[in-house]
Design a protein around this motif. Structure first.
Motif, mmCIF file in Angstrom:
data_model
loop_
_atom_site.group_PDB
_atom_site.id
_atom_site.type_symbol
_atom_site.label_atom_id
_atom_site.label_comp_id
_atom_site.label_asym_id
_atom_site.label_seq_id
_atom_site.Cartn_x
_atom_site.Cartn_y
_atom_site.Cartn_z
ATOM 1 N N GLY A 86 -5.167 2.104 12.829
ATOM 2 C CA GLY A 86 -4.755 3.301 13.541
ATOM 3 C C GLY A 86 -3.288 3.340 13.918
ATOM 4 N N SER A 87 -2.523 2.351 13.461
ATOM 5 C CA SER A 87 -1.101 2.297 13.823
ATOM 6 C C SER A 87 -0.253 3.287 13.036
ATOM 7 N N GLY A 88 -0.776 3.791 11.916
ATOM 8 C CA GLY A 88 -0.038 4.748 11.096
ATOM 9 C C GLY A 88 0.543 4.159 9.832
ATOM 10 N N LYS A 89 0.249 2.882 9.553
ATOM 11 C CA LYS A 89 0.897 2.234 8.408
ATOM 12 C C LYS A 89 0.458 2.830 7.070
ATOM 13 N N THR A 90 -0.822 3.131 6.922
ATOM 14 C CA THR A 90 -1.281 3.725 5.665
ATOM 15 C C THR A 90 -0.745 5.141 5.512
ATOM 16 N N THR A 91 -0.719 5.908 6.591
ATOM 17 C CA THR A 91 -0.134 7.255 6.544
ATOM 18 C C THR A 91 1.326 7.190 6.119
ATOM 19 N N ALA A 92 2.066 6.248 6.684
ATOM 20 C CA ALA A 92 3.488 6.113 6.358
ATOM 21 C C ALA A 92 3.701 5.821 4.882
ATOM 22 N N THR A 93 2.943 4.874 4.341
ATOM 23 C CA THR A 93 3.147 4.498 2.943
ATOM 24 C C THR A 93 2.686 5.598 1.998
ATOM 25 N N ARG A 94 1.654 6.315 2.347
ATOM 26 C CA ARG A 94 1.203 7.411 1.480
ATOM 27 C C ARG A 94 2.212 8.558 1.474
ATOM 28 N N ILE A 95 2.862 8.781 2.597
ATOM 29 C CA ILE A 95 3.930 9.788 2.615
ATOM 30 C C ILE A 95 5.101 9.315 1.767
ATOM 31 N N MET A 96 5.449 8.034 1.873
ATOM 32 C CA MET A 96 6.567 7.511 1.086
ATOM 33 C C MET A 96 6.314 7.631 -0.408
ATOM 34 N N LEU A 97 5.059 7.482 -0.836
ATOM 35 C CA LEU A 97 4.743 7.559 -2.262
ATOM 36 C C LEU A 97 4.401 8.975 -2.714
ATOM 37 N N GLY A 98 4.530 9.942 -1.807
ATOM 38 C CA GLY A 98 4.291 11.319 -2.207
ATOM 39 C C GLY A 98 2.838 11.699 -2.318
ATOM 40 N N LEU A 99 1.950 10.917 -1.725
ATOM 41 C CA LEU A 99 0.530 11.230 -1.745
ATOM 42 C C LEU A 99 0.135 12.138 -0.583
ATOM 43 N N LEU A 100 1.016 12.264 0.376
ATOM 44 C CA LEU A 100 0.749 13.027 1.586
ATOM 45 C C LEU A 100 2.054 13.691 2.016
ATOM 46 N N ALA A 101 1.973 14.946 2.431
ATOM 47 C CA ALA A 101 3.178 15.661 2.849
ATOM 48 C C ALA A 101 3.441 15.430 4.334
ATOM 49 N N PRO A 102 4.687 15.174 4.725
ATOM 50 C CA PRO A 102 4.996 15.006 6.150
ATOM 51 C C PRO A 102 4.996 16.348 6.871
ATOM 52 N N THR A 103 4.744 16.303 8.162
ATOM 53 C CA THR A 103 4.861 17.506 8.984
ATOM 54 C C THR A 103 6.328 17.808 9.260
ATOM 55 N N ALA A 104 7.112 16.757 9.444
ATOM 56 C CA ALA A 104 8.557 16.897 9.657
ATOM 57 C C ALA A 104 9.247 15.696 9.027
ATOM 58 N N GLY A 105 10.545 15.840 8.735
ATOM 59 C CA GLY A 105 11.292 14.756 8.122
ATOM 60 C C GLY A 105 11.297 14.850 6.609
ATOM 61 N N SER A 106 11.892 13.857 5.963
ATOM 62 C CA SER A 106 12.064 13.919 4.512
ATOM 63 C C SER A 106 11.894 12.548 3.862
ATOM 64 N N VAL A 107 11.587 12.581 2.558
ATOM 65 C CA VAL A 107 11.484 11.386 1.726
ATOM 66 C C VAL A 107 12.497 11.509 0.601
ATOM 67 N N LEU A 108 13.218 10.433 0.340
ATOM 68 C CA LEU A 108 14.193 10.406 -0.748
ATOM 69 C C LEU A 108 13.808 9.311 -1.736
ATOM 70 N N TYR A 109 13.890 9.646 -3.021
ATOM 71 C CA TYR A 109 13.670 8.655 -4.074
ATOM 72 C C TYR A 109 14.915 8.583 -4.940
ATOM 73 N N GLN A 110 15.447 7.367 -5.066
ATOM 74 C CA GLN A 110 16.694 7.165 -5.810
ATOM 75 C C GLN A 110 17.796 8.088 -5.285
ATOM 76 N N GLY A 111 17.807 8.282 -3.958
ATOM 77 C CA GLY A 111 18.849 9.064 -3.316
ATOM 78 C C GLY A 111 18.661 10.569 -3.360
#
Length: 299
Positions: A86-111
């Protein structure tokens, strides 16, 4: 772990951490000020006297899984993301890999910004792989090992490889994860032990030569002996691929990730409470929550 297992783990660990300083390397994947909330019908938890009103009206309330989280993964790095359930670690990694859309903020790949369905997102999805917690759930029980590996190859390379080349690649990849490819190819998941099945899942994840590999609690569903084998396998993959592979390792156990991680991020209730290079965090933790995790770890 036995004394012999500890010695073997630390020998491979030394090889990984002696590859050079990662501080000067550029991030390949970044998450900047990301929050994620889930909307659900039900009671308001803000005020006790709102309980009846919220449930009777069906008012929707937000559940915040991540709050203003910023992370980065560098080329050739193994970033461990640690926290209790429940700490959010799986949510964080799924957002980083583009499996889940964030409510706010952004993800960058190769800049480059990588919102869902953008060119950078498509490239990220194409160049990343996952190892899931339970191999018996992630491997199709109706398929042989050969079929599972062939699917991964075909998704990445299409028909550019002939059947003999695919077979050779499958055998070589199984050998890399410590399995006899010629024996394993025609087996089904039910024929494999937990450790063997997870190593097949690892082989499937790396056979298409990903740039980024996410290991989501890959050792929690197997016994200690299999955990050591899987840890050796991941260490070997890192040693072989060097800076061409960046890895995120999700776990609740600092004791296991210390043998492979370059840097550790600690999450609690959807927030980053501490992050530091592995040795620094293990030897000089700054936050009480990190100290609690260390006390509970299989060090």
């Amino acid at each position: 772990m036995t004394e012999r297992q500890h010695k073997a783990v630390h020998e491979t660990e030394h090889e990984i951490h002696s590859r050079g300083d990662l501080a000067s390397r550029q991030p390949v994947l970044e998450m900047n000020h990301v929050s994620k909330s889930y909307r659900a019908r039900g009671m308001s938890l803000r005020l006790l006297n709102d309980v009846f009103h919220a449930s009777s009206t069906g008012r929707r309330t937000d559940s915040l899984a991540l709050h203003d989280v910023s992370l980065s993964l560098k080329a050739g790095e193994c970033l461990a993301i640690i926290g209790e359930s429940g700490s959010g670690k799986t949510t964080a990694t799924r957002i980083m890999l583009g499996l889940l859309a964030p409510t706010a903020g952004s993800v960058l790949y190769q800049g480059k910004p990588a919102p869902m369905h953008s060119p950078a997102w498509n490239r990220l999805r194409h160049e990343s792989s996952m190892i899931f917690q339970n191999p018996y759930s992630s491997l199709d029980p109706r398929w042989t090992v050969r079929q599972s590996l062939n699917e991964a190859v075909s998704l990445r390379f299409g028909r550019s490889l002939d059947p003999d080349s695919v077979e050779a690649r499958s055998i070589q990849t199984l050998d890399t994860v410590g399995l006899d490819g010629r024996i394993m190819l025609d087996r089904y998941p039910i024929d494999l032990s937990g450790g063997q099945a997870q190593r097949v899942a690892i082989a499937r994840a790396i056979i298409d030569e990903p740039e980024i590999l996410l290991a989501d609690e890959p050792m929690s569903a197997v016994d200690m002996t299999a955990r050591v084998q899987i840890l050796h396998t991941l260490q070997k993959i890192r040693a072989l691929q060097g800076s061409s592979l960046s890895m995120m390792f999700v776990s609740h156990d600092i004791g296991m990730v210390q043998h492979i991680a370059d840097r550790i991020v600690v999450l609690k209730h959807g927030r980053v409470v501490e992050q530091a290079p592995c040795d620094e965090l293990l030897n000089h933790p700054q936050q009480p929550y990190t100290m609690e995790l260390l006390k509970a770890a299989s060090l």
